[in-house]
Design an enzyme around this catalytic site. Structure first.
Site, PDB file in Angstrom:
ATOM      1  N   CYS A   1       0.820  -1.224   0.000  1.00  0.00           N
ATOM      2  CA  CYS A   1       0.000   0.000   0.000  1.00  0.00           C
ATOM      3  C   CYS A   1       0.849   1.268   0.000  1.00  0.00           C
ATOM      4  CB  CYS A   1      -0.944   0.001   1.194  1.00  0.00           C
ATOM      5  SG  CYS A   1      -2.133  -1.342   1.106  1.00  0.00           S
TER       6      CYS A   1
ATOM      7  N   HIS B   1      -3.245   7.491   1.743  1.00  0.00           N
ATOM      8  CA  HIS B   1      -3.653   6.149   1.313  1.00  0.00           C
ATOM      9  C   HIS B   1      -5.039   5.896   1.886  1.00  0.00           C
ATOM     10  CE1 HIS B   1      -3.957   1.981   0.572  1.00  0.00           C
ATOM     11  NE2 HIS B   1      -3.765   1.619   1.825  1.00  0.00           N
TER      12      HIS B   1
ATOM     13  N   ASN C   1     -10.089   0.140  -0.563  1.00  0.00           N
ATOM     14  CA  ASN C   1      -8.630   0.200  -0.502  1.00  0.00           C
ATOM     15  C   ASN C   1      -8.061  -0.413  -1.785  1.00  0.00           C
ATOM     16  OD1 ASN C   1      -5.907  -0.171   0.019  1.00  0.00           O
ATOM     17  ND2 ASN C   1      -6.214  -0.986   2.091  1.00  0.00           N
TER      18      ASN C   1
HETATM   19  O1  UT7 Z   1      -3.913  -0.815   3.377  1.00  0.00           O
HETATM   20  C1  UT7 Z   1      -3.108  -1.465   4.294  1.00  0.00           C
HETATM   21  C2  UT7 Z   1      -3.322  -0.926   5.648  1.00  0.00           C
HETATM   22  N1  UT7 Z   1      -4.481  -1.524   6.213  1.00  0.00           N
HETATM   23  C3  UT7 Z   1      -5.155  -0.869   7.140  1.00  0.00           C
HETATM   24  O2  UT7 Z   1      -4.835   0.257   7.454  1.00  0.00           O
HETATM   25  C4  UT7 Z   1      -6.276  -1.583   7.807  1.00  0.00           C
HETATM   26  C5  UT7 Z   1      -6.285  -1.227   9.261  1.00  0.00           C
HETATM   27  N2  UT7 Z   1      -7.341  -1.911  10.019  1.00  0.00           N
HETATM   28  C6  UT7 Z   1      -8.636  -1.594   9.853  1.00  0.00           C
HETATM   29  O3  UT7 Z   1      -9.007  -0.792   9.024  1.00  0.00           O
HETATM   30  C7  UT7 Z   1      -9.630  -2.233  10.805  1.00  0.00           C
HETATM   31  O4  UT7 Z   1      -8.938  -2.921  11.815  1.00  0.00           O
HETATM   32  C8  UT7 Z   1     -10.629  -3.204  10.106  1.00  0.00           C
HETATM   33  C9  UT7 Z   1     -11.606  -2.394   9.292  1.00  0.00           C
HETATM   34  C10 UT7 Z   1      -9.876  -4.172   9.240  1.00  0.00           C
HETATM   35  C11 UT7 Z   1     -11.435  -3.962  11.143  1.00  0.00           C
HETATM   36  O5  UT7 Z   1     -12.086  -3.091  12.039  1.00  0.00           O
HETATM   37  P1  UT7 Z   1     -11.996  -3.339  13.616  1.00  0.00           P
HETATM   38  O6  UT7 Z   1     -12.808  -2.283  14.244  1.00  0.00           O
HETATM   39  O7  UT7 Z   1     -10.532  -3.388  13.970  1.00  0.00           O
HETATM   40  O8  UT7 Z   1     -12.732  -4.719  13.773  1.00  0.00           O
HETATM   41  P2  UT7 Z   1     -12.172  -6.146  14.239  1.00  0.00           P
HETATM   42  O9  UT7 Z   1     -11.266  -6.733  13.225  1.00  0.00           O
HETATM   43  O10 UT7 Z   1     -11.652  -6.040  15.630  1.00  0.00           O
HETATM   44  O11 UT7 Z   1     -13.498  -6.960  14.282  1.00  0.00           O
HETATM   45  C12 UT7 Z   1     -14.548  -6.613  15.166  1.00  0.00           C
HETATM   46  C13 UT7 Z   1     -15.681  -7.602  15.002  1.00  0.00           C
HETATM   47  C14 UT7 Z   1     -15.190  -9.050  15.096  1.00  0.00           C
HETATM   48  O12 UT7 Z   1     -16.203  -9.785  15.759  1.00  0.00           O
HETATM   49  P3  UT7 Z   1     -16.035 -10.180  17.313  1.00  0.00           P
HETATM   50  O13 UT7 Z   1     -14.757 -10.951  17.381  1.00  0.00           O
HETATM   51  O14 UT7 Z   1     -15.974  -8.863  18.034  1.00  0.00           O
HETATM   52  O15 UT7 Z   1     -17.262 -10.984  17.561  1.00  0.00           O
HETATM   53  C15 UT7 Z   1     -15.135  -9.487  13.669  1.00  0.00           C
HETATM   54  O16 UT7 Z   1     -15.330 -10.884  13.521  1.00  0.00           O
HETATM   55  O17 UT7 Z   1     -16.254  -7.459  13.691  1.00  0.00           O
HETATM   56  C16 UT7 Z   1     -16.274  -8.730  13.040  1.00  0.00           C
HETATM   57  N3  UT7 Z   1     -16.107  -8.527  11.610  1.00  0.00           N
HETATM   58  C17 UT7 Z   1     -17.119  -8.284  10.779  1.00  0.00           C
HETATM   59  N4  UT7 Z   1     -18.441  -8.199  10.973  1.00  0.00           N
HETATM   60  C18 UT7 Z   1     -19.216  -7.935   9.913  1.00  0.00           C
HETATM   61  C19 UT7 Z   1     -14.948  -8.502  10.899  1.00  0.00           C
HETATM   62  N5  UT7 Z   1     -15.216  -8.262   9.605  1.00  0.00           N
HETATM   63  C20 UT7 Z   1     -16.553  -8.119   9.513  1.00  0.00           C
HETATM   64  C21 UT7 Z   1     -17.419  -7.856   8.436  1.00  0.00           C
HETATM   65  N6  UT7 Z   1     -18.733  -7.782   8.689  1.00  0.00           N
HETATM   66  N7  UT7 Z   1     -16.975  -7.673   7.181  1.00  0.00           N
END
Ligand code: UT7
Length: 328
Positions: free
Chosen positions: A120, A255, A285
């Site tokens: 990225c 980005h 992204n």
């Molecule tokens: O380009 C390269 C750089 N990348 C980035 O900068 C990405 C950085 N990270 C992020 O943008 C965020 O961490 C994400 C958008 C990827 C995820 O958001 P988050 O607030 O960190 O959520 P999480 O991964 O902690 O997941 C929270 C909950 C989980 O459920 P439990 O364990 O709390 O029951 C996930 O299983 O959300 C669940 N979850 C979803 N639910 C519905 C994860 N993906 C999804 C989804 N739909 N697509």
């Protein structure tokens, strides 16, 4: 690690172009076949839709379209280009460089041509590399492309990653010009990487490890934490190198991974939303393509004007991160 000043030459932006595949996939469409929802994706990321390449439409195809538009916008002939760098993590083939396929399609028969792999942060790495080639006089006119078909390396069963990415390409044309009164051009570039964080964002395949292409794997929360910390630090480094503060920045063009990360950076810089270019809502992204796509959009709609100061920043797999300050 930053570089500015010293050279009597500056890499000036002559033009920018972008291309997005025709097919648009909304969050609702994904929610129909995956355990996710428009609400979750919008709230956590700001993404509403993404463009997805058609079957048989390759990274080089997207790159060629973006490059042609950038050359047209620059008002120069393709044969004036003597350096092509394509930032991509989704090359057409393992080798040769996707940039050479783009070169051939543009009818450029001799140039320095290679791909840049910094995920990225690829566009900022490619921009910095081109800038250095131009400043030492090894090339005069560079085409810097970010082109990706991330849809091909996603695990479409993994809701934690597949909803986050899209396909697209953007390109800029740079020319080495003597530093002059208007001060336009790349003012500084700042690059970093720390391979200890490999496991937080990687693809679980490749020619040497598995002989397969593999799928993207990400510890989202971990990457988020690093993004906030490392982007803050590299942006401070970039501003300090130019004796600037957030008040000197006309446009933050980050980005586009997550709207929450972008909003956090804008707040730290004291920039209102009217000075931040956001495309993550309609592009998702697009990895190395996200910054040139955003630049092209801001130029096309008249927001970004010659002479304005633009701050670019990115972080991604590696982990690798960087920033650049440009007087447009
Ligand atoms: O380009 C390269 C750089 N990348 C980035 O900068 C990405 C950085 N990270 C992020 O943008 C965020 O961490 C994400 C958008 C990827 C995820 O958001 P988050 O607030 O960190 O959520 P999480 O991964 O902690 O997941 C929270 C909950 C989980 O459920 P439990 O364990 O709390 O029951 C996930 O299983 O959300 C669940 N979850 C979803 N639910 C519905 C994860 N993906 C999804 C989804 N739909 N697509």
């Amino acid at each position: 690690m930053g570089v500015n000043g010293a050279s009597p030459l500056r890499s000036t932006v002559l033009g920018v172009g972008a291309y997005l595949p025709q097919r648009v996939v909304s969050n609702k469409e994904l929610a129909a076949r995956l355990d996710t929802s428009d609400e979750w994706i919008t709230e956590r990321t700001g993404i509403k839709q993404r463009h997805i390449a058609a079957e048989g439409e390759l990274t080089s195809d997207l790159g060629v379209h973006a490059a042609r538009r950038a050359l047209q916008n620059a008002g120069i002939d393709a044969t004036e280009v003597d350096l092509i760098i394509c930032a991509t993590s989704t090359p057409d083939e393992t080798f040769p460089a996707t940039a050479t396929r783009i070169q051939a399609r543009l009818g450029i028969n001799d140039a320095i041509v290679f791909d840049m792999q910094a995920v990225c942060s690829g566009f900022i790495y490619a921009l910095a590399t081109a800038d250095n080639f131009l400043k030492v006089g090894q090339a005069k006119t560079a085409l810097v492309i970010g082109a990706e078909t991330f849809s091909r390396i996603l695990d479409w069963e993994d809701r934690g990653t597949c909803v986050l990415f899209g396909d697209g390409a953007g390109a800029v044309v740079l020319r080495a010009m003597p530093v002059n009164g208007d001060g336009r051009g790349i003012l500084s570039t700042h690059l970093h990487a720390d391979g200890r964080f490999h496991d937080s964002l990687y693809v679980d395949g490749g020619p040497s490890s598995t002989g397969t292409v593999g799928h993207l794997r990400m510890e989202g929360k971990e990457v988020f934490r690093h993004a906030v910390e490392k982007l803050t630090s590299v942006v401070e480094e970039a501003l300090a190198a130019n004796g600037m503060t957030g008040a000197d920045i006309d446009w933050l063009v980050p980005h586009q991974a997550n709207k929450r990360i972008i909003d956090g950076m804008a707040r730290k810089l004291g920039l209102g939303s009217n000075r931040v270019v956001i495309t993550v809502d309609h592009h998702a992204n697009t990895s190395a393509a996200s910054i040139p796509l955003a630049l092209a959009e801001a130029v096309d709609d008249g927001r970004l004007k010659p002479g304005q100061v633009v701050l670019l920043e990115a972080i991604g797999g590696g982990l690798a991160w960087g920033a650049s300050v440009i007087r447009w």
